[in-house]
Design a protein around this motif. Structure first.
Motif, PDB file in Angstrom:
ATOM      1  N   HIS A 110       0.827  -1.209   0.000  1.00  7.63           N
ATOM      2  CA  HIS A 110       0.000   0.000   0.000  1.00  7.63           C
ATOM      3  C   HIS A 110       0.860   1.256   0.000  1.00  7.63           C
ATOM      4  O   HIS A 110       0.491   2.277  -0.595  1.00  7.63           O
ATOM      5  N   TRP A 111       2.001   1.181   0.653  1.00  7.34           N
ATOM      6  CA  TRP A 111       2.898   2.352   0.639  1.00  7.34           C
ATOM      7  C   TRP A 111       3.425   2.596  -0.765  1.00  7.34           C
ATOM      8  O   TRP A 111       3.515   3.738  -1.223  1.00  7.34           O
ATOM      9  N   GLN A 112       3.792   1.517  -1.466  1.00  5.92           N
ATOM     10  CA  GLN A 112       4.275   1.664  -2.832  1.00  5.92           C
ATOM     11  C   GLN A 112       3.187   2.224  -3.745  1.00  5.92           C
ATOM     12  O   GLN A 112       3.460   3.067  -4.613  1.00  5.92           O
ATOM     13  N   GLU A 113       1.956   1.758  -3.545  1.00  6.90           N
ATOM     14  CA  GLU A 113       0.863   2.284  -4.357  1.00  6.90           C
ATOM     15  C   GLU A 113       0.639   3.769  -4.080  1.00  6.90           C
ATOM     16  O   GLU A 113       0.414   4.563  -5.015  1.00  6.90           O
ATOM     17  N   ALA A 114       0.690   4.154  -2.796  1.00  5.29           N
ATOM     18  CA  ALA A 114       0.503   5.567  -2.456  1.00  5.29           C
ATOM     19  C   ALA A 114       1.640   6.426  -3.007  1.00  5.29           C
ATOM     20  O   ALA A 114       1.407   7.558  -3.472  1.00  5.29           O
ATOM     21  N   MET A 115       2.859   5.899  -2.981  1.00  8.71           N
ATOM     22  CA  MET A 115       3.987   6.655  -3.533  1.00  8.71           C
ATOM     23  C   MET A 115       3.841   6.805  -5.043  1.00  8.71           C
ATOM     24  O   MET A 115       4.211   7.847  -5.623  1.00  8.71           O
ATOM     25  N   GLU A 116       3.336   5.752  -5.723  1.00  8.16           N
ATOM     26  CA  GLU A 116       3.135   5.848  -7.165  1.00  8.16           C
ATOM     27  C   GLU A 116       2.086   6.909  -7.500  1.00  8.16           C
ATOM     28  O   GLU A 116       2.228   7.674  -8.478  1.00  8.16           O
ATOM     29  N   GLU A 117       1.042   6.974  -6.679  1.00  7.11           N
ATOM     30  CA  GLU A 117       0.035   8.009  -6.877  1.00  7.11           C
ATOM     31  C   GLU A 117       0.625   9.398  -6.657  1.00  7.11           C
ATOM     32  O   GLU A 117       0.278  10.348  -7.381  1.00  7.11           O
ATOM     33  N   MET A 118       1.524   9.517  -5.673  1.00 10.77           N
ATOM     34  CA  MET A 118       2.187  10.796  -5.453  1.00 10.77           C
ATOM     35  C   MET A 118       3.047  11.166  -6.652  1.00 10.77           C
ATOM     36  O   MET A 118       3.120  12.352  -7.048  1.00 10.77           O
ATOM     37  N   ARG A 119       3.705  10.165  -7.291  1.00  8.24           N
ATOM     38  CA  ARG A 119       4.541  10.445  -8.458  1.00  8.24           C
ATOM     39  C   ARG A 119       3.702  10.956  -9.628  1.00  8.24           C
ATOM     40  O   ARG A 119       4.110  11.852 -10.365  1.00  8.24           O
ATOM     41  N   LEU A 120       2.491  10.376  -9.796  1.00 10.45           N
ATOM     42  CA  LEU A 120       1.626  10.830 -10.862  1.00 10.45           C
ATOM     43  C   LEU A 120       1.102  12.237 -10.603  1.00 10.45           C
ATOM     44  O   LEU A 120       0.896  13.021 -11.545  1.00 10.45           O
ATOM     45  N   LEU A 121       0.890  12.569  -9.328  1.00 13.12           N
ATOM     46  CA  LEU A 121       0.393  13.902  -8.998  1.00 13.12           C
ATOM     47  C   LEU A 121       1.486  14.955  -9.130  1.00 13.12           C
ATOM     48  O   LEU A 121       1.262  16.040  -9.700  1.00 13.12           O
ATOM     49  N   ASN A 122       2.673  14.654  -8.586  1.00 12.96           N
ATOM     50  CA  ASN A 122       3.778  15.617  -8.607  1.00 12.96           C
ATOM     51  C   ASN A 122       5.081  14.842  -8.466  1.00 12.96           C
ATOM     52  O   ASN A 122       5.365  14.286  -7.406  1.00 12.96           O
ATOM     53  N   SER A 123       5.854  14.810  -9.525  1.00  9.99           N
ATOM     54  CA  SER A 123       7.098  14.029  -9.506  1.00  9.99           C
ATOM     55  C   SER A 123       8.114  14.618  -8.532  1.00  9.99           C
ATOM     56  O   SER A 123       8.872  13.883  -7.896  1.00  9.99           O
ATOM     57  N   GLU A 124       8.145  15.955  -8.378  1.00  8.67           N
ATOM     58  CA  GLU A 124       9.094  16.569  -7.442  1.00  8.67           C
ATOM     59  C   GLU A 124       8.732  16.238  -5.996  1.00  8.67           C
ATOM     60  O   GLU A 124       9.620  15.988  -5.171  1.00  8.67           O
ATOM     61  N   ALA A 125       7.439  16.230  -5.676  1.00  2.38           N
ATOM     62  CA  ALA A 125       7.022  15.845  -4.326  1.00  2.38           C
ATOM     63  C   ALA A 125       7.356  14.383  -4.061  1.00  2.38           C
ATOM     64  O   ALA A 125       7.766  14.013  -2.945  1.00  2.38           O
ATOM     65  N   HIS A 126       7.223  13.535  -5.079  1.00  2.00           N
ATOM     66  CA  HIS A 126       7.584  12.124  -4.938  1.00  2.00           C
ATOM     67  C   HIS A 126       9.078  11.980  -4.670  1.00  2.00           C
ATOM     68  O   HIS A 126       9.507  11.177  -3.809  1.00  2.00           O
ATOM     69  N   ALA A 127       9.884  12.738  -5.375  1.00  2.00           N
ATOM     70  CA  ALA A 127      11.329  12.689  -5.150  1.00  2.00           C
ATOM     71  C   ALA A 127      11.690  13.180  -3.751  1.00  2.00           C
ATOM     72  O   ALA A 127      12.609  12.648  -3.104  1.00  2.00           O
ATOM     73  N   TRP A 128      10.966  14.193  -3.262  1.00  2.00           N
ATOM     74  CA  TRP A 128      11.223  14.715  -1.903  1.00  2.00           C
ATOM     75  C   TRP A 128      10.932  13.644  -0.857  1.00  2.00           C
ATOM     76  O   TRP A 128      11.672  13.497   0.118  1.00  2.00           O
ATOM     77  N   LEU A 129       9.833  12.880  -1.030  1.00  2.00           N
ATOM     78  CA  LEU A 129       9.487  11.824  -0.082  1.00  2.00           C
ATOM     79  C   LEU A 129      10.429  10.628  -0.194  1.00  2.00           C
ATOM     80  O   LEU A 129      10.694   9.950   0.802  1.00  2.00           O
ATOM     81  N   GLU A 130      10.945  10.360  -1.404  1.00  2.26           N
ATOM     82  CA  GLU A 130      11.863   9.239  -1.586  1.00  2.26           C
ATOM     83  C   GLU A 130      13.160   9.445  -0.803  1.00  2.26           C
ATOM     84  O   GLU A 130      13.812   8.485  -0.407  1.00  2.26           O
ATOM     85  N   GLU A 131      13.541  10.698  -0.568  1.00  2.00           N
ATOM     86  CA  GLU A 131      14.771  10.969   0.171  1.00  2.00           C
ATOM     87  C   GLU A 131      14.632  10.675   1.664  1.00  2.00           C
ATOM     88  O   GLU A 131      15.638  10.533   2.361  1.00  2.00           O
ATOM     89  N   LEU A 132      13.415  10.594   2.185  1.00  2.00           N
ATOM     90  CA  LEU A 132      13.187  10.325   3.604  1.00  2.00           C
ATOM     91  C   LEU A 132      13.269   8.838   3.887  1.00  2.00           C
ATOM     92  O   LEU A 132      12.924   8.002   3.042  1.00  2.00           O
ATOM     93  N   ASP A 133      13.719   8.504   5.087  1.00  2.00           N
ATOM     94  CA  ASP A 133      13.736   7.113   5.519  1.00  2.00           C
ATOM     95  C   ASP A 133      12.314   6.709   5.895  1.00  2.00           C
ATOM     96  O   ASP A 133      11.725   7.297   6.808  1.00  2.00           O
ATOM     97  N   PRO A 134      11.723   5.717   5.212  1.00  2.00           N
ATOM     98  CA  PRO A 134      10.325   5.373   5.534  1.00  2.00           C
ATOM     99  C   PRO A 134      10.130   4.829   6.950  1.00  2.00           C
ATOM    100  O   PRO A 134       9.014   4.850   7.462  1.00  2.00           O
ATOM    101  N   LYS A 135      11.194   4.386   7.596  1.00  4.47           N
ATOM    102  CA  LYS A 135      11.062   3.885   8.965  1.00  4.47           C
ATOM    103  C   LYS A 135      10.708   4.996   9.942  1.00  4.47           C
ATOM    104  O   LYS A 135      10.208   4.725  11.028  1.00  4.47           O
ATOM    105  N   THR A 136      10.981   6.234   9.573  1.00  3.78           N
ATOM    106  CA  THR A 136      10.744   7.353  10.486  1.00  3.78           C
ATOM    107  C   THR A 136       9.352   7.950  10.380  1.00  3.78           C
ATOM    108  O   THR A 136       8.944   8.687  11.281  1.00  3.78           O
ATOM    109  N   CYS A 137       8.605   7.635   9.297  1.00  2.00           N
ATOM    110  CA  CYS A 137       7.333   8.328   9.114  1.00  2.00           C
ATOM    111  C   CYS A 137       6.234   7.470   8.495  1.00  2.00           C
ATOM    112  O   CYS A 137       5.180   7.995   8.147  1.00  2.00           O
TER     113      CYS A 137
END
Length: 801
Positions: A577-604
């Motif tokens: 589900h996280w991967q699906e949500a991230m893919e939806e974020m990429r379709l909405l805004n690729s720069e926002a997706h890149a910003w979230l990809e830089e974060l460690d998913p264990k923290t949030c």
């Protein structure tokens, strides 16, 4: 360089020839007596201020020292500088300080080599008020003329004498015995009251002339008295002579009124009554003569009005040896001046005495409301600075002085450890012995946290709203009801890596934490906190508050759609589900997706967080709730703050205990609420038993899937298993209450299940592979469908363009 207040008994500093720093010795609390040649300053107190920077010399800096001594500057007192190399008795020894060029003159003398400056404070403009010397220490060589009573002058003129005596005449009149005069105005044997009239000629013009007449050798004094205080005429031949005086009591202070022959227990009470009268009547009252045994007051209401006679109001009082108290000798009650909106007696000290109980009941009263209250009750217009000084002084009296409380921290720590055993209080000081940091944790908080709370800690810092500032670090746990549970606190100067490391190391040692792998830390991205957690809790999970993460996200990417998609990514409970949500974020805004990809998913993200703490919160609300809960304490001095926090924690624990006694079940209310919600969702789940302990759960609702709500699927499986067991072993009876059944199943679920057989494992593996393959195919189809829709949408847009 900040001046240092040297206490009495401490040695003076050695400046070593440095002409840029000097010492100020300030005499205060006394008054000037004598003429310029024989002047003295009596009843004085001394205060020393060392290491005063000559470059910072100014009128404002001198006024700051006056306020540190305890007086209000700005026209209420007069300051005089004793010139270098001179004493008070030398001509021109004193220079009035009132403009910047006077302060510059002091700085010039310091640079010339004078590192010791003497300043006198004149409280009631006594300098020059005495034309004659009355101090024995500065007695002149030639005695001044002595003025005697007019009645004695008349008697001496009849005998061929004169109105003033001195030198040899004193010897000739050595056997002279004055006649007894029964008068309230003859308070002593040397006619001090008449001498006062002679010395204070300007005061005598504003006071009413008193007609003193003696009849029949001093047997009777005729005065214009009120009917209710008529003096009983004594018989001088009797051995015991009684006098009828009217005493001023404490109850009269609320609405003071004066009259002749009124007595006061002390000169201090009379001064207080005069100030109270000045404020209530809004009259500009002045005290040109004010010492330990006598006082003269006049009204200066018409002083600022040209071509208008002075106001005749006048009061004279002094010590009466017959009443053994301060007595009013003369009083003129008439006023010809108008009432004022500001009077000198209406000071911040006066406001403190009047409104200290109001601040004790409501210490949150703003200056605006304080101004309205004062204006309504007194019809005065005090300044904002005056109201601020009054509020600070009142809070200081209520809660104590901040500097004094810091000096008492050692004693407070020892008393806390003695009265509350097993509590922790550690205090650190810097190289100069000044406060640096302190850590405190109460015994009940530590025992409760280790006994019943999960291994989950929330960390945060909050600013202290006091004179010296600072940061309050907090460590908060979560109780079984998912409520805050304060554990430890620390007061530090700044928030950085070193202070967080010291706080976490002390907390770790205080709680006896050895294995950090089972712990989870929740915090914001404070300065130095990430490094401190990584260093001291290397094996622990570290979560960040998603709300603070969104604030950083919003600076670059705005919009409600992106905000909701960010929270969808954080709330994902599985990796898929996280991967699906991230893919939806990429379709909405690729720069926002890149910003979230830089974060460690264990923290949030919930999908990557540890399940050991049994806590899936994404916000650091626990610390924010506590900081608001103790907001009142963060505005108090350090010891008062600790006591306030202790009181609030104790009261909260007691209230939680009383709530627990009212619980209907063994489960906590918040946990029961969550469980009931999942029970409700389980009603739309269809359970198909597959094998012993294995179920296939399908959801009939569109938006509720077993993968998104695993708790509802588990509960549906438990209910199905329970029904099967009851049908096999229990005769049909009334169904068990749902809450009791769920509680029983929760207890059973904690037991370790039997290990599955090899056939069960193989079957489960096969079903899992089939399910994964089906989900993969479905995801690929959904992706192709979305791409087709996107291409069709773009083609339609081009067609419209």
């Amino acid at each position: 360089m900040v001046p240092v207040h040297r206490h009495e008994g401490e040695p003076p500093p050695d400046f070593g020839g440095n002409n840029n720093i000097f010492t100020i010795m300030m005499y205060h609390g006394g008054f000037f007596v004598g003429d310029e040649k024989n002047r003295g300053y009596v009843d004085e107190k001394a205060a020393w201020f060392d290491y005063y920077d000559v470059n910072a010399q100014s009128i404002a800096a001198i006024n700051d020292i006056v306020e540190q001594v305890g007086y209000e500057a700005g026209g209420r007192v007069r300051l005089y500088w004793c010139l270098p190399g001179k004493i008070l008795g030398d001509p021109g020894a004193l220079r009035f300080i009132w403009q910047e060029h006077d302060a510059a003159a002091i700085a010039s003398s310091v640079k010339a080599g004078n590192n010791f400056v003497v300043i006198y404070i004149d409280h009631d403009e006594t300098l020059g008020a005495f034309d004659l010397d009355d101090v024995a220490a500065y007695a002149p060589g030639d005695l001044p003329p002595v003025y005697v009573s007019p009645h004695k002058v008349e008697q001496q003129q009849e005998q061929g004498g004169s109105g003033q005596v001195g030198g040899a005449s004193d010897v000739e009149d050595e056997d002279y015995q004055p006649e007894l005069v029964d008068s309230d105005f003859d308070i002593s044997r040397d006619d001090d009251d008449l001498l006062e009239d002679q010395l204070m000629a300007d005061v005598k013009k504003k006071c009413r002339d008193v007609d003193i007449g003696l009849k029949e050798k001093g047997k009777q004094l005729v005065e214009d008295l009120d009917e209710d205080v008529q003096l009983q005429e004594p018989d001088l031949d009797d051995e015991a002579v009684k006098y009828n005086f009217l005493a001023f009591g404490e109850e009269d202070m609320a609405n003071p009124t004066f009259r002749t022959r009124q007595t006061f227990a002390s000169i201090k009470i009379l001064r207080q009554a005069i100030k109270e009268y000045s404020c209530k009547e809004r009259r500009k009252i002045s005290m040109p003569k004010n010492d330990k045994t006598r006082i003269t007051t006049i009204c200066l209401g018409n002083a600022d009005v040209k071509d208008r006679a002075p106001c005749p109001w006048c009061l004279k009082a002094s010590y009466d040896c017959r009443a053994k108290a301060i007595a009013v000798k003369s009083y003129q009650a008439e006023h010809t001046c108008s009432r004022k909106w500001k009077v000198n007696a209406f000071t911040s000290t006066f406001l403190v005495d009047k409104y200290i109980e109001s601040f004790r009941a409501d210490d949150k009263m703003s200056l605006k409301n304080f101004y309205r209250t004062v204006q309504k009750e007194w019809n005065m217009t005090p300044s904002r600075a005056q109201l601020g000084r009054a509020k600070r002084a009142a809070m200081k009296k209520i809660h104590g002085d901040e500097v004094e409380q810091y000096n008492l921290l050692w004693d407070y720590a020892a008393e806390l450890r003695r009265s509350n055993p097993s509590s922790s209080f550690f205090l650190n000081v810097d190289g100069c012995g000044r406060f640096s940091s302190c850590y405190f944790s109460f015994d009940a908080s530590k025992r409760g946290f280790l006994a019943r709370c999960s291994s989950f800690e929330c960390l945060d810092g909050a600013h202290l709203k006091t004179k010296f500032g600072g940061i309050l670090l907090t460590a908060i746990g979560m109780d079984p009801n998912d409520c805050i549970f304060p554990v430890a606190f620390a007061v530090v100067e700044v928030e950085d890596t070193s202070t967080w490391k010291w706080f976490l190391s002390t907390l770790k040692e205080d709680l006896s934490i050895v294995n950090t792998s089972s712990w989870t830390i929740m915090s914001d991205k404070q300065k130095g906190l990430i490094n401190a957690v990584t260093s001291l809790f290397p094996d622990s999970g570290h979560r960040f508050c998603v709300r603070h993460m969104y604030q950083n996200f919003r600076e670059k990417f705005r919009g409600e759609i992106l905000k909701q998609q960010l929270w969808k990514c954080a709330r994902s409970t599985t990796v898929v589900h996280w991967q699906e949500a991230m893919e939806e974020m990429r379709l909405l805004n690729s720069e926002a997706h890149a910003w979230l990809e830089e974060l460690d998913p264990k923290t949030c993200t919930r999908a990557f967080q540890s399940e050991l703490p049994k806590c899936d919160i994404l916000l650091n609300n626990n610390c924010e709730v506590l900081n608001k809960y103790i907001l009142e304490g963060r505005e108090l001095p350090v010891i008062s703050m600790i006591e306030k926090v202790k009181q609030q924690i104790t009261l909260r624990n007691y209230n939680k205990r009383q709530e627990e006694l009212k619980w209907e079940t063994g489960l906590c209310p918040k946990i029961m609420k969550k469980l009931s919600k999942n029970v409700e969702f389980s009603s739309i789940c269809e359970v198909v038993p597959s094998d012993a302990g294995i179920f296939d759960v399908e959801c009939r609702g569109k938006h509720y899937m077993p993968t998104t709500m695993p708790a509802a699927s588990v509960i549906a499986s438990l209910i199905n298993e329970s029904q099967v067991q009851q049908s096999q072993t229990v005769t049909p009876q009334a169904p068990l209450p749902e809450c009791e059944f769920i509680a029983t199943q929760v207890d059973l679920s904690t037991q370790r299940p039997m290990p599955p057989s090899q056939a069960q494992v193989a079957e489960a593996t096969r079903l899992a592979k089939q399910k994964a393959l089906a989900e993969k195919k479905e995801a690929e189809q959904m992706k192709k469908l979305e791409q087709a829709e996107k291409i069709a949408h773009e083609a339609e847009l081009k067609k419209q363009a």
